[in-house]
Design a protein around this motif. Structure first.
Motif, mmCIF file in Angstrom:
data_model
loop_
_atom_site.group_PDB
_atom_site.id
_atom_site.type_symbol
_atom_site.label_atom_id
_atom_site.label_comp_id
_atom_site.label_asym_id
_atom_site.label_seq_id
_atom_site.Cartn_x
_atom_site.Cartn_y
_atom_site.Cartn_z
ATOM 1 N N ALA A 58 -2.011 1.085 11.886
ATOM 2 C CA ALA A 58 -3.015 1.175 10.817
ATOM 3 C C ALA A 58 -2.546 2.141 9.733
ATOM 4 O O ALA A 58 -2.625 1.846 8.541
ATOM 5 C CB ALA A 58 -4.368 1.614 11.387
ATOM 6 N N TRP A 59 -2.035 3.286 10.151
ATOM 7 C CA TRP A 59 -1.532 4.260 9.187
ATOM 8 C C TRP A 59 -0.332 3.706 8.421
ATOM 9 O O TRP A 59 -0.222 3.877 7.212
ATOM 10 C CB TRP A 59 -1.130 5.553 9.887
ATOM 11 N N VAL A 83 -1.766 13.986 7.550
ATOM 12 C CA VAL A 83 -0.798 14.917 8.126
ATOM 13 C C VAL A 83 -1.340 15.527 9.419
ATOM 14 O O VAL A 83 -0.635 15.606 10.420
ATOM 15 C CB VAL A 83 -0.392 15.995 7.102
ATOM 16 N N ARG A 84 -2.592 15.930 9.408
ATOM 17 C CA ARG A 84 -3.212 16.490 10.616
ATOM 18 C C ARG A 84 -3.185 15.479 11.758
ATOM 19 O O ARG A 84 -2.851 15.792 12.898
ATOM 20 C CB ARG A 84 -4.655 16.908 10.306
ATOM 21 N N GLU A 85 -3.527 14.238 11.434
ATOM 22 C CA GLU A 85 -3.555 13.184 12.447
ATOM 23 C C GLU A 85 -2.154 12.853 12.966
ATOM 24 O O GLU A 85 -1.963 12.657 14.163
ATOM 25 C CB GLU A 85 -4.220 11.928 11.888
ATOM 26 N N ALA A 86 -1.191 12.791 12.063
ATOM 27 C CA ALA A 86 0.191 12.502 12.480
ATOM 28 C C ALA A 86 0.700 13.613 13.396
ATOM 29 O O ALA A 86 1.336 13.339 14.422
ATOM 30 C CB ALA A 86 1.097 12.348 11.265
ATOM 31 N N ALA A 87 0.413 14.856 13.043
ATOM 32 C CA ALA A 87 0.846 15.992 13.870
ATOM 33 C C ALA A 87 0.235 15.910 15.261
ATOM 34 O O ALA A 87 0.920 16.105 16.270
ATOM 35 C CB ALA A 87 0.453 17.311 13.193
ATOM 36 N N ARG A 88 -1.049 15.602 15.320
ATOM 37 C CA ARG A 88 -1.729 15.502 16.613
ATOM 38 C C ARG A 88 -1.133 14.383 17.461
ATOM 39 O O ARG A 88 -0.849 14.550 18.648
ATOM 40 C CB ARG A 88 -3.226 15.277 16.400
ATOM 41 N N GLU A 89 -0.930 13.217 16.844
ATOM 42 C CA GLU A 89 -0.381 12.072 17.566
ATOM 43 C C GLU A 89 1.033 12.346 18.069
ATOM 44 O O GLU A 89 1.356 12.042 19.216
ATOM 45 C CB GLU A 89 -0.362 10.830 16.666
ATOM 46 N N VAL A 142 3.862 21.060 6.655
ATOM 47 C CA VAL A 142 3.407 20.635 7.986
ATOM 48 C C VAL A 142 4.262 19.465 8.485
ATOM 49 O O VAL A 142 4.668 19.433 9.645
ATOM 50 C CB VAL A 142 1.905 20.264 7.969
ATOM 51 N N ILE A 143 4.566 18.520 7.594
ATOM 52 C CA ILE A 143 5.410 17.384 7.980
ATOM 53 C C ILE A 143 6.776 17.875 8.439
ATOM 54 O O ILE A 143 7.293 17.441 9.472
ATOM 55 C CB ILE A 143 5.563 16.382 6.817
ATOM 56 N N ILE A 144 7.353 18.802 7.691
ATOM 57 C CA ILE A 144 8.662 19.344 8.066
ATOM 58 C C ILE A 144 8.563 20.033 9.428
ATOM 59 O O ILE A 144 9.433 19.868 10.287
ATOM 60 C CB ILE A 144 9.181 20.299 6.973
#
Length: 168
Positions: A58-59, A83-89, A142-144
């Motif tokens: 979905a993302w 970004v928060r969701e990607a980090a958590r996943e 955060v992505i880095i």
């Protein structure tokens, strides 16, 4: 009842995977997908009702629409908190991968686990997001950080994952 729930998850996963196969070269009118994709993502954020693969799909579909609609950035960053969701996943998926076992199995060319496949997909989605996103703020940091953490986890155990990270 549980069988119905599993069937619904499989059906949602197949639909989101199929939708994600519509690459960004096909212009899909925003009114055909934006509200529904937002609703799917927000529903998952509250209830965690999708598989990791479905959620990532979905993302990925939404982020690949950047090519045709740069105004999605605000929705993705501020409304849906990508970004928060990607980090958590990624953190959750990384915990599911036994990196040491992966290294031992590489000599036998064992199949990748579903978690490893989804992690690779997340890395590629992060790369697309960071390349297309015009915002240059703490979100990029955060992505880095996410990528560095994944690199550290995999560096001695998964040459494939390192290759994906470096090439992204």
């Amino acid at each position: 009842m549980k069988e119905e729930n599993e069937d619904a998850k499989k059906e949602a996963e197949m639909a989101l995977l199929a939708l994600n196969c519509i690459r960004n070269k096909y212009k899909v009118p925003e009114e055909l997908y934006l509200d529904e994709i937002k609703e799917i993502i927000q529903h998952h954020q509250k209830r965690h009702n999708l598989t990791h693969l479905s959620y990532q799909s979905a993302w990925d579909f939404l982020i690949n629409r950047f090519h045709t609609n740069i105004f999605l950035e605000d929705t993705i960053v501020n409304d849906l908190h990508f970004v928060r969701e990607a980090a958590r996943e990624i953190e959750e998926l990384s915990k599911c991968v036994d990196w040491k076992k992966r290294k031992e199995g590489e000599e036998k060319k064992e199949k990748k686990t579903k978690e490893e496949i989804v992690l690779v997909r997340w890395v590629r989605t992060l790369e697309t997001f960071s390349r297309l996103c015009k915002l240059r703020n703490e979100e990029l940091a955060v992505i880095i950080g996410i990528i560095v953490q994944l690199f550290r986890a995999a560096k001695f155990f998964s040459e494939d994952m390192i290759r994906v990270i470096i090439l992204s």
